[in-house]
Design a protein around this motif. Sequence first.
Motif, PDB file in Angstrom:
ATOM      1  N   LEU A  55       0.638  -1.322   0.067  1.00 21.57           N
ATOM      2  CA  LEU A  55       0.108   0.157  -0.059  1.00 21.57           C
ATOM      3  C   LEU A  55       0.820   1.252   0.067  1.00 21.57           C
TER       4      LEU A  55
ATOM      5  N   SER B 229       2.078   4.884   1.333  1.00 17.48           N
ATOM      6  CA  SER B 229       2.120   5.496   2.281  1.00 17.48           C
ATOM      7  C   SER B 229       2.685   6.749   2.287  1.00 17.48           C
TER       8      SER B 229
ATOM      9  N   SER C  10       5.307   8.053   3.724  1.00 17.61           N
ATOM     10  CA  SER C  10       6.901   7.877   4.001  1.00 17.61           C
ATOM     11  C   SER C  10       7.308   7.297   2.521  1.00 17.61           C
ATOM     12  N   SER C  11       8.379   7.109   2.640  1.00 21.96           N
ATOM     13  CA  SER C  11       9.368   6.802   1.220  1.00 21.96           C
ATOM     14  C   SER C  11       8.967   5.157   1.076  1.00 21.96           C
ATOM     15  N   SER C  12       9.046   4.312   2.275  1.00 18.56           N
ATOM     16  CA  SER C  12       8.865   2.797   2.070  1.00 18.56           C
ATOM     17  C   SER C  12       7.468   2.576   2.221  1.00 18.56           C
ATOM     18  N   SER C  13       6.909   1.714   1.520  1.00 17.35           N
ATOM     19  CA  SER C  13       5.402   1.423   1.417  1.00 17.35           C
ATOM     20  C   SER C  13       4.989   0.584   2.629  1.00 17.35           C
ATOM     21  N   ARG C  14       3.786   0.432   2.936  1.00 12.58           N
ATOM     22  CA  ARG C  14       3.292  -0.259   4.099  1.00 12.58           C
ATOM     23  C   ARG C  14       3.096  -1.695   3.161  1.00 12.58           C
ATOM     24  N   ILE C  15       3.216  -2.790   4.061  1.00 15.85           N
ATOM     25  CA  ILE C  15       2.921  -4.193   3.333  1.00 15.85           C
ATOM     26  C   ILE C  15       1.958  -4.685   4.328  1.00 15.85           C
TER      27      ILE C  15
END
Lengths: 284, 393
Positions: free
Chosen positions: A119, A121, A123-128
């Motif tokens: 998903l 998000s 921030s730079s890293s996505s939510r998994i």
Amino acid sequence: MRFRAKIVDLACLNNFSRVINTISKLTKTCTLRLTVCKLYFILSDKVANGGASMWCELCQGNFFDEFQMEGVAAEHNEIYLELVPENLSRALKTAHSAKAVKIKLTNKHCPCLRVAVELPSLSSSSRIVTHDIPVGVIPRRIWNDFREPTMPDFDVSIYLPVLKIMKSVVERMKNLSNFIVIEANLSGEMNLKIETDLVSVTTHFKDLGNPPWASEDGCQSSAQGRNLESMAEARIDIKKLQQLLAGQQVNPTKALCNIVSKRIVHFILLHEDVSLQYFIPALA
Amino acid sequence: MFGRAIHAIARISDEFWFDPVEKGLALRSVNSSRSAYAYVFFSSMFFQHYCWTAVSDPCHKEKELSLPCKLIVKAVLPVFRCANVLGRNVEKCSISTSPSDHHITFQLLCKHGVVKTYNLTFQECDPLQAVFAKHMCPNILKVHSRLLADVMIHFPTSQEEITLSVTPVKVCFKSYTEEDTDFSRTMVTEIHLSPEEFDYFQVGVDSEVTFCLKELRGLLAFSEATGVPVSIHFDRCGKPIAFSIEDVLLEASLILATLCEAQKEADSQERCCPQQWGSSETHPDKPSGDEPNSTDISKHPQRDGNAPTNPVAKQEVKSIPRVTGRDVTGRAGTATAEAAGEATEAPYQKFHSLFFGAVSYKEKDATGHTFQSLATASDTEEDLGPLQSSPVL
């Protein structure tokens, strides 16, 4: 035995979710058959299902961007899994805005279908979000139980009325009775009837049209010499019909049913990428 | 807003304490297994008009006592049902108490001149308050409630407990399944977030805490309505976790007990369980590897204590001896009677007990007190001798 697939396109994902939702409304558990080009959701006509059976076929290329599978053996390159479609539907429910959805067959404590939704998000890293859906692997010796059902020798074949209308009619009728009689003839007329001690209700549909089945050496012979006006009827469990209609979220391209008088009603719902067949046996 | 708070509290328990104090109105609730405590405080500024008068108690001379009382949530909930509708129709809501006949009156002045008056009886009772040192928690996360709601949406509504595990580089929420569940039937969901998504992220110690999700959902709904970010304070597993929101007008916190891993704590189990409590929380006769136990293995002396065993209905709160002071034979009688009540709470034994203290308004600044025992309410007849210590907040 390996399976891994990925969906990146949102429209495909929503489409797939819709199919799963429809299936989950029809049955609690079903069989998922994976082949190199297709996915099948199968419910075989055991007594436990009330005799109803289902066959739903999808072309994997229409949904998945990546699809790799390796069956149990080279000459039987297929995988049969038993799963609860409700779980899969729940996992995909919150994936509306997903960047990607990956599905993988894993075997940690027990065989699972791991659905990983990526998903976006802030921030730079996505939510998994990962969902591990337990599945059962069906051994090859009982694969025969899950063959494609043959088209019954029907008496009448007719297009269904607009599903939304049919659904609301059936839902009202469900409050009054447990069984409904579907009858139709080759003049495009269909009646839905219920009868109880106190009341009987019939809804008439006309000008529905009858699908032209190409006659193949005698298999539609029972329909051919038939009186156009005479009705073929079957009395079925109203709940099953209601579940089928309630599960349809999008109008199918083609919706029709084949009635074998007093035996079985065979519904065929065709969408662009998916075909669904549902058999409801007639009750005495 | 007030209605939403009541709804949030309703998720915890069937009754709650309604506690007006000089600075504002406090609502508290504890759930039946003592594993969750909710506290909402509306400062007097939240109300258009706030009038609090102390009721002076004749037997305690100069001391001024406020009027803490207990209400049944089910009775109050209908008053604030349909919070959305309320916002549109109700112009004013006034709450007044009349101590003489034990009534609280909620009056909703609605549009078109409609006035709804609800008279509810209450029980006078000293409320419990959880003692939890937020500032001592090594792990603090602060995040907007929207994020938490987005995370919780992935879990089915029937999911009872979830585990939050943190390391300095990642945060993970996952659904919790007990060891003996059938993995071939249950779906497990995990969500990984990066620390950057949090407004404030401090992880002093890697930890994995498991708590009840259902109770949290109530607070999340409330905090979404207020728009205030949620702070999460926690420590290692076994120690309580606190979710709180703080604002000029109100503050709310929910303290939940967390599951404690049996293996890690088994050795300390004996130390903390006073023998005379019999079958209370920790089941000392059970093999330690069996199930996670709820003892507090606090290394810090300040955080000792066990949950009270008497049911909420009783007005007294018995004092619990400190870990070292086990020889309180005088209390054995009452303890065994209550232990029977405790035994029925077996499934919740796993949860770490919270630390409760009776709220006493004259002792507000006794925070440095090392005795964290529960105190008896001021109207108890029992004299508990040397081990009774003063009420602590």
